[in-house]
Design a protein around this motif. Structure first.
Motif, short mmCIF file in Angstrom:
data_model
loop_
_atom_site.label_atom_id
_atom_site.label_comp_id
_atom_site.label_asym_id
_atom_site.label_seq_id
_atom_site.Cartn_x
_atom_site.Cartn_y
_atom_site.Cartn_z
N GLU A 1 29.74 48.19 23.50
CA GLU A 1 30.31 47.91 24.82
C GLU A 1 29.30 47.15 25.67
N ARG A 2 29.80 46.23 26.51
CA ARG A 2 28.96 45.52 27.47
C ARG A 2 29.56 45.66 28.86
N ASN A 3 28.69 45.82 29.83
CA ASN A 3 29.16 45.95 31.21
C ASN A 3 29.43 44.57 31.81
N VAL A 4 30.59 44.43 32.43
CA VAL A 4 30.95 43.19 33.10
C VAL A 4 31.49 43.50 34.49
N LYS A 5 31.42 42.52 35.36
CA LYS A 5 32.01 42.62 36.68
C LYS A 5 33.09 41.54 36.78
N ILE A 6 34.23 41.89 37.34
CA ILE A 6 35.34 40.95 37.43
C ILE A 6 35.82 40.86 38.88
N LEU A 7 35.87 39.65 39.42
CA LEU A 7 36.49 39.41 40.72
C LEU A 7 37.87 38.83 40.49
N LYS A 8 38.89 39.56 40.93
CA LYS A 8 40.26 39.05 40.87
C LYS A 8 40.55 38.23 42.12
N PRO A 9 41.32 37.15 41.99
CA PRO A 9 41.72 36.39 43.19
C PRO A 9 42.39 37.31 44.21
N ARG A 10 42.07 37.13 45.48
CA ARG A 10 42.54 38.07 46.51
C ARG A 10 44.06 38.07 46.64
N ASN A 11 44.74 36.97 46.30
CA ASN A 11 46.20 36.92 46.42
C ASN A 11 46.89 36.98 45.06
N TYR A 12 46.20 37.53 44.07
CA TYR A 12 46.72 37.55 42.70
C TYR A 12 48.09 38.25 42.62
N SER A 13 48.21 39.41 43.23
CA SER A 13 49.45 40.19 43.13
C SER A 13 50.60 39.57 43.93
N LYS A 14 50.27 38.74 44.91
CA LYS A 14 51.31 38.14 45.76
C LYS A 14 51.93 36.90 45.13
N ASN A 15 51.28 36.35 44.10
CA ASN A 15 51.76 35.11 43.48
C ASN A 15 51.94 35.32 41.98
N PRO A 16 53.04 35.98 41.58
CA PRO A 16 53.22 36.36 40.18
C PRO A 16 53.39 35.19 39.21
N GLU A 17 53.64 33.99 39.71
CA GLU A 17 53.81 32.84 38.84
C GLU A 17 52.55 31.97 38.75
N LYS A 18 51.58 32.26 39.57
CA LYS A 18 50.41 31.39 39.69
C LYS A 18 49.34 31.72 38.65
N THR A 19 48.64 30.68 38.18
CA THR A 19 47.53 30.88 37.26
C THR A 19 46.22 30.48 37.95
N TYR A 20 45.10 31.00 37.43
CA TYR A 20 43.82 30.86 38.11
C TYR A 20 42.72 30.48 37.13
N PRO A 21 41.84 29.52 37.51
CA PRO A 21 40.69 29.18 36.66
C PRO A 21 39.80 30.40 36.42
N LEU A 22 38.98 30.30 35.38
CA LEU A 22 38.06 31.37 35.01
C LEU A 22 36.62 30.87 35.11
N ILE A 23 35.80 31.59 35.85
CA ILE A 23 34.38 31.25 35.98
C ILE A 23 33.56 32.37 35.35
N ILE A 24 32.88 32.05 34.25
CA ILE A 24 32.07 33.03 33.53
C ILE A 24 30.61 32.86 33.95
N VAL A 25 30.02 33.95 34.45
CA VAL A 25 28.67 33.90 34.98
C VAL A 25 27.72 34.64 34.03
N LEU A 26 26.83 33.90 33.39
CA LEU A 26 25.77 34.52 32.61
C LEU A 26 24.72 35.07 33.58
N ASP A 27 23.91 36.01 33.12
CA ASP A 27 22.99 36.69 34.04
C ASP A 27 23.75 37.28 35.22
N GLY A 28 24.88 37.90 34.88
CA GLY A 28 25.74 38.44 35.94
C GLY A 28 25.12 39.54 36.76
N ASP A 29 24.06 40.15 36.25
CA ASP A 29 23.41 41.22 37.02
C ASP A 29 22.79 40.70 38.31
#
Length: 391
Positions: free
Chosen positions: A34-62
């Protein structure tokens, strides 16, 4: 005072972004742990059920997750970039093993290769579990920036944008980086930030490099030498500049830039009777949104603020025919508000077709107020034109 308020707002949004973050233990088949990760969901994710969002992967996330998440939340709040998922991978105990390069072959050692596959495993899981758009950014610093470069060495690149802060490029990357970037066929963004000057990066990204990519519209590369920074402040300065560069196609229409583009287009056709092929302002906004879909994988309706910007500019030029077209387009995009029909009415009024303008204004009257225009404004227009018709 204005700058102080801006800083405070940035900090508040950053804190909000951090409070919205999900902390998750990610079971990895690739790593066998297992690896620990942190995830930020878009603030309006639940309000826009049809919308898609880019993904930003951060190395050295700590230590890089929070500044990236805060900046993403801030810029997307002002619509300067799309709302995005941000995922930070904790490498506090493992970053050196996961970035180790074989000095003889020049390629990542087995543990580093596993880590690269793990990053793609996370990407796939995010796509399976959330509405993630087909646009992925990977951000790394010094040695993690170097390992991220090895995605370019694969036959098919797995990411669409790389943000590299103070990269420590291995010999193989130094020798092949520009050639590999030049082979990319899809839209890609490559941003590199260093303190003042960096001899190795200077040798890789030169004026000749800029010239090489000047005709390739799909490749966007920027080498940013940020003066007055040190190893600790560089990332804080580079992150917003990098995101601004990568998401420049998405940003709201800038009226000054729009005007300059329009003037340049008119100069190309000055004195010509046949103006077929001339790019109008309305064509430019439609192309902008086509690009947003093609580049970022985001299918979005035209923003009302962008329609208002181009309408005001076209109205200032008294280009009434084009204003009518913009009104029709605005009504199509926002049929419940009066703005489109009102703008259409202004266009017909401008060319002296008062009866047709009144018809548009009457349509507008039945709709919801918007953009500071209400039903009284519409009635004033109708009454004024009725008087003109009788004159």
């Amino acid at each position: 005072m204005k700058n102080l308020l801006l800083i405070l707002l940035t900090l508040l949004l950053g804190q909000l972004a951090i409070s919205q973050a999900l902390y998750r233990a990610f079971p990895s088949d690739v790593l066998g742990e297992e690896r620990n990760v942190k995830i930020l969901k878009p603030r309006n994710y639940s309000k826009n059920p049809e919308k898609t969002y880019p993904l930003i992967i951060v190395l050295d996330g700590d230590f890089l997750f929070e500044p990236v998440a805060g900046t993403v939340d801030y810029l997307s709040y002002w619509d300067q970039m799309p709302e995005s998922f941000v995922i930070g991978i904790n490498q506090r105990e493992s970053r050196y093993d996961e970035t180790r390069i074989d000095t003889e072959s020049g390629f990542p050692e087995p543990q580093a290769l596993k880590f690269m596959d793990f990053v793609m495993e996370i990407k796939q899981t995010m796509m399976d579990e959330y509405r993630v758009a087909p646009f992925t950014v990977i951000l790394g610093k010094d040695i993690t920036a170097n390992i991220a470069s090895y995605y370019l060495m694969r036959k098919k690149i797995s990411v669409d944008a790389l943000i590299q802060i103070a990269p420590e490029y291995s010999a193989l990357i130094q020798e092949n980086l520009i050639n590999k970037i030049n082979q990319l066929e899809e839209y890609n963004y490559f941003y590199v930030a260093t303190q003042d000057r960096n001899n190795i990066v200077d040798q890789i990204i030169t004026k000749e490099t800029d010239s090489l990519f000047s005709t390739k519209k799909n490749i966007n590369i920027k080498y940013d030498k940020i003066e007055g920074t040190n190893p600790y402040t560089l990332a804080a300065r580079a992150i917003p500049r990098a995101l601004d560069f990568i998401f420049k196609e998405y940003q709201l229409i800038d009226e000054e830039k729009l005007m300059n583009q329009d003037i340049a287009e008119e100069e190309k056709f000055e004195g010509k009777e046949n103006k077929k092929g001339m790019v109008r302002v309305i064509d430019r906004i439609l192309e902008k949104y086509r690009m947003i879909k093609e580049v970022y994988g985001i299918d979005m309706k035209l923003r009302l603020i962008d329609l208002v910007t181009i309408a005001e500019y076209v109205e200032s030029k008294k280009d009434w025919d084009q204003l009518i077209d913009i009104g029709v387009l605005a009504h199509k995009e926002y049929p419940d508000i009066l703005y489109g029909s009102y703008i259409e009415g202004l266009g017909y009024e401008g060319i002296g077709r008062y009866s047709r303008a009144i018809k548009s204004y009457n349509t507008a009257y039945a709709l919801q107020p918007a953009v500071g225009i209400d039903k009284d404004d519409v009635l004033d227009k109708v009454e004024m034109l009725q008087i003109k018709e009788k004159e």
